[in-house]
Design a protein around this motif. Sequence first.
Motif, mmCIF file in Angstrom:
data_model
loop_
_atom_site.group_PDB
_atom_site.id
_atom_site.type_symbol
_atom_site.label_atom_id
_atom_site.label_comp_id
_atom_site.label_asym_id
_atom_site.label_seq_id
_atom_site.Cartn_x
_atom_site.Cartn_y
_atom_site.Cartn_z
ATOM 1 N N ALA A 10 7.696 -25.535 29.826
ATOM 2 C CA ALA A 10 7.716 -25.295 31.281
ATOM 3 C C ALA A 10 9.148 -25.102 31.771
ATOM 4 C CB ALA A 10 7.064 -26.467 32.012
ATOM 5 N N GLY A 11 9.364 -24.026 32.514
ATOM 6 C CA GLY A 11 10.674 -23.766 33.097
ATOM 7 C C GLY A 11 11.681 -23.150 32.144
ATOM 8 N N ARG A 12 11.298 -22.916 30.900
ATOM 9 C CA ARG A 12 12.225 -22.317 29.924
ATOM 10 C C ARG A 12 12.346 -20.821 30.200
ATOM 11 N NH1 ARG A 12 15.033 -25.862 26.984
ATOM 12 N NH2 ARG A 12 15.088 -24.378 25.289
ATOM 13 N N ALA A 13 13.514 -20.259 29.934
ATOM 14 C CA ALA A 13 13.744 -18.833 30.169
ATOM 15 C C ALA A 13 12.876 -17.971 29.259
ATOM 16 C CB ALA A 13 15.220 -18.503 29.955
ATOM 17 N N GLN A 73 9.469 -17.953 26.854
ATOM 18 C CA GLN A 73 8.247 -18.648 26.482
ATOM 19 C C GLN A 73 7.430 -17.732 25.586
ATOM 20 O OE1 GLN A 73 6.346 -19.743 30.178
ATOM 21 N NE2 GLN A 73 7.607 -21.585 30.336
ATOM 22 N N SER A 84 7.385 -23.234 24.463
ATOM 23 C CA SER A 84 8.766 -22.904 24.110
ATOM 24 C C SER A 84 8.881 -22.886 22.596
ATOM 25 C CB SER A 84 9.733 -23.933 24.690
ATOM 26 O OG SER A 84 9.696 -25.130 23.944
#
Length: 99
Positions: free
Chosen positions: A23-26, A28, A91
């Motif tokens: 979640a929130g990773r550049a 995925q 991720s």
Amino acid sequence: MIELSDVIRDLRAQLEQAVAEGAGRAIQFELGEVELEVSLALERSAEGGARVRFWVVELGGDGKRGHTDTQRIRLTLHPRMAATGLPPTVSGQSRRGER
């Protein structure tokens, strides 16, 4: 031996962890089909009502010898997020920050 339901439960928990870590990773990755190939032993029990249980045969074991009839099966799972019905994204990073 491990019950098949336990294997699937543990797989689900690890996939949920990967989704949370993504979640929130550049970058995925969409999680596609998940294939499991396992060796199963079948146990039929009449105690407390007729019941059939599937056990996943562990590799290695504890050195006990005996005879168990096993079958190899392949399960193809299509994971979906409960809230959206869409495939999850994960991720590429593990808990320890390794790739």
